[in-house]
Design a protein around this motif. Sequence first.
Motif, mmCIF file in Angstrom:
data_model
loop_
_atom_site.group_PDB
_atom_site.id
_atom_site.type_symbol
_atom_site.label_atom_id
_atom_site.label_comp_id
_atom_site.label_asym_id
_atom_site.label_seq_id
_atom_site.Cartn_x
_atom_site.Cartn_y
_atom_site.Cartn_z
ATOM 1 N N SER A 1 23.435 3.990 -0.229
ATOM 2 C CA SER A 1 24.133 3.046 -1.108
ATOM 3 C C SER A 1 24.642 1.819 -0.356
ATOM 4 C CB SER A 1 25.306 3.745 -1.813
ATOM 5 O OG SER A 1 26.348 4.051 -0.889
ATOM 6 N N VAL B 1 32.890 4.306 4.113
ATOM 7 C CA VAL B 1 31.789 3.343 4.288
ATOM 8 C C VAL B 1 32.031 2.074 3.494
ATOM 9 C CG1 VAL B 1 30.069 5.136 4.750
ATOM 10 C CG2 VAL B 1 30.380 4.309 2.399
ATOM 11 N N ASN B 2 33.005 2.095 2.615
ATOM 12 C CA ASN B 2 33.291 0.912 1.799
ATOM 13 C C ASN B 2 34.607 0.236 2.156
ATOM 14 O OD1 ASN B 2 31.094 0.682 -0.316
ATOM 15 N ND2 ASN B 2 31.659 2.835 -0.569
ATOM 16 N N LEU C 1 33.492 10.423 2.913
ATOM 17 C CA LEU C 1 32.542 9.512 3.551
ATOM 18 C C LEU C 1 32.366 8.245 2.725
ATOM 19 C CD1 LEU C 1 30.421 8.982 5.778
ATOM 20 C CD2 LEU C 1 28.748 10.159 4.314
ATOM 21 N N LYS C 2 32.231 8.408 1.426
ATOM 22 C CA LYS C 2 32.026 7.259 0.543
ATOM 23 C C LYS C 2 33.185 6.290 0.617
ATOM 24 C CE LYS C 2 30.557 6.107 -4.142
ATOM 25 N NZ LYS C 2 30.175 6.657 -5.480
ATOM 26 N N LYS C 3 34.385 6.835 0.762
ATOM 27 C CA LYS C 3 35.565 5.978 0.855
ATOM 28 C C LYS C 3 35.531 5.154 2.139
ATOM 29 C CE LYS C 3 40.636 6.159 0.888
ATOM 30 N NZ LYS C 3 41.825 7.064 0.841
ATOM 31 N N ALA D 1 23.450 14.602 -0.225
ATOM 32 C CA ALA D 1 24.729 14.046 -0.671
ATOM 33 C C ALA D 1 25.265 13.063 0.374
ATOM 34 C CB ALA D 1 25.738 15.169 -0.914
ATOM 35 N N ILE D 2 25.055 13.385 1.643
ATOM 36 C CA ILE D 2 25.475 12.486 2.728
ATOM 37 C C ILE D 2 24.567 11.261 2.782
ATOM 38 C CG2 ILE D 2 25.730 12.247 5.227
ATOM 39 C CD1 ILE D 2 27.849 14.042 3.929
ATOM 40 N N PRO E 1 31.259 14.313 1.294
ATOM 41 C CA PRO E 1 30.662 13.055 0.822
ATOM 42 C C PRO E 1 31.676 12.117 0.168
ATOM 43 C CG PRO E 1 29.323 14.939 0.173
ATOM 44 C CD PRO E 1 30.605 15.491 0.703
ATOM 45 N N THR E 2 32.691 12.676 -0.481
ATOM 46 C CA THR E 2 33.705 11.842 -1.135
ATOM 47 C C THR E 2 34.515 11.070 -0.104
ATOM 48 O OG1 THR E 2 33.866 13.416 -2.972
ATOM 49 C CG2 THR E 2 35.670 11.849 -2.709
ATOM 50 N N ASP F 1 22.715 9.989 0.498
ATOM 51 C CA ASP F 1 22.840 9.142 -0.699
ATOM 52 C C ASP F 1 23.960 8.118 -0.504
ATOM 53 O OD1 ASP F 1 20.760 10.332 -2.041
ATOM 54 O OD2 ASP F 1 22.022 11.583 -3.335
ATOM 55 N N VAL F 2 25.052 8.564 0.110
ATOM 56 C CA VAL F 2 26.142 7.637 0.411
ATOM 57 C C VAL F 2 25.646 6.581 1.394
ATOM 58 C CG1 VAL F 2 28.425 7.400 1.455
ATOM 59 C CG2 VAL F 2 27.933 9.368 -0.008
#
Length: 362
Positions: free
Chosen positions: A164, A123-124, A119-121, A157-158, A116-117, A160-161
């Motif tokens: 967002s 998607v932004n 992934l979060k990077k 966790a996936i 997830p970390t 939630d990203v």
Amino acid sequence: MKVAFTSDNIAGASDSVFKAMMEAAQGDAMPYGNDDGTAQVAHRLSELFECDVDVFLVSTGTAANVLSISALTPPWGSVLCHSESHLLNDECTAPEFYTSGARFVGIGGADAKMDPTQLKKLVNQKIGDVHSCQPSVISLSQVTEVGSVYSLEEIRAITDVAKSVNLPVHMDGARFANALLALDCTPAEMTWKAGVDIVSFGATKNGVMAAEAIVIFKSSLEAKGISSEKVAKELGYRRKRGGHLHSKMRLLSSQMIAYLTDDLWRSNAAHANAMMTLLQDGLRRVPGVKINTPAQANMLFCTLPAGMAEYLLKEGFAFYGGRWEEGVIRLVTSFRTPQAGVEAFIVSAQAFAELSLSGTIA
């Protein structure tokens, strides 16, 4: 051949599935999904998932995956999935073909599960930059390509990203039933309640001849500001354009009805999972065998000591090897894997280990 562990695709179809097809073949019915059976499938899947859904039947898992994703991403979009995912590595270029060129981006993570970390990077990054493809959809495999299963917490966790940044989430459920039983949860809990918007509900690997269902969770998409009506309409055209709007759709529908009747889908998956548990437990006791990623459903990767794979093949067993690191093999059990065959495999592996230890096999 004593027993094959090459794939769950090698097993045929359950008897009740063929019987249902034979019954559906009698008489006449409206074509292209306008028959009563296809409507019944949509109703049953709505009950199964405890919500209002749109359903599109297709005949292959590849079609279910790539058509689902193609309706959610533009050609300049990117599909975020694990670097070991089936979509990225085992669909030829069908995903790019059906999406008209969308880019598939691999994300790392242990046991073939997206981190997830990371992934979060992604998607932004470079949002709105005309020089870069834009993150458009996230896809996760359940069961994964190495036999692991996302827990409900890991799925959330996936998602939630995704939530967002209002990205839709697709689940490749080729082995949906196997994963569900491993988690001991409901279909709703593993999908829309956990934030999944669309799922490829697999059946072919688990007792159906050729039928998969694309299931759209309407309220889940709407909550992200995505029109479920628009997605469904586009999927309808894309299915036709992709050659999966079967004229005799009732024959696909009859398979899915039989699959969902009397919990056939659960009992088939339960047997496959049980055979893998038996196989894995037995191999753990064989000297020299290394379990790479513990199997949670019906697929296992393990490393065998030198010479064991060749010995087992000569004994009449079948499995895939040679595609990965030296000594690594893949074992898959199905709804028709015989217990006696599993036990024989373990006995043969143990026999090789004993011969090797005694020096009989150099």
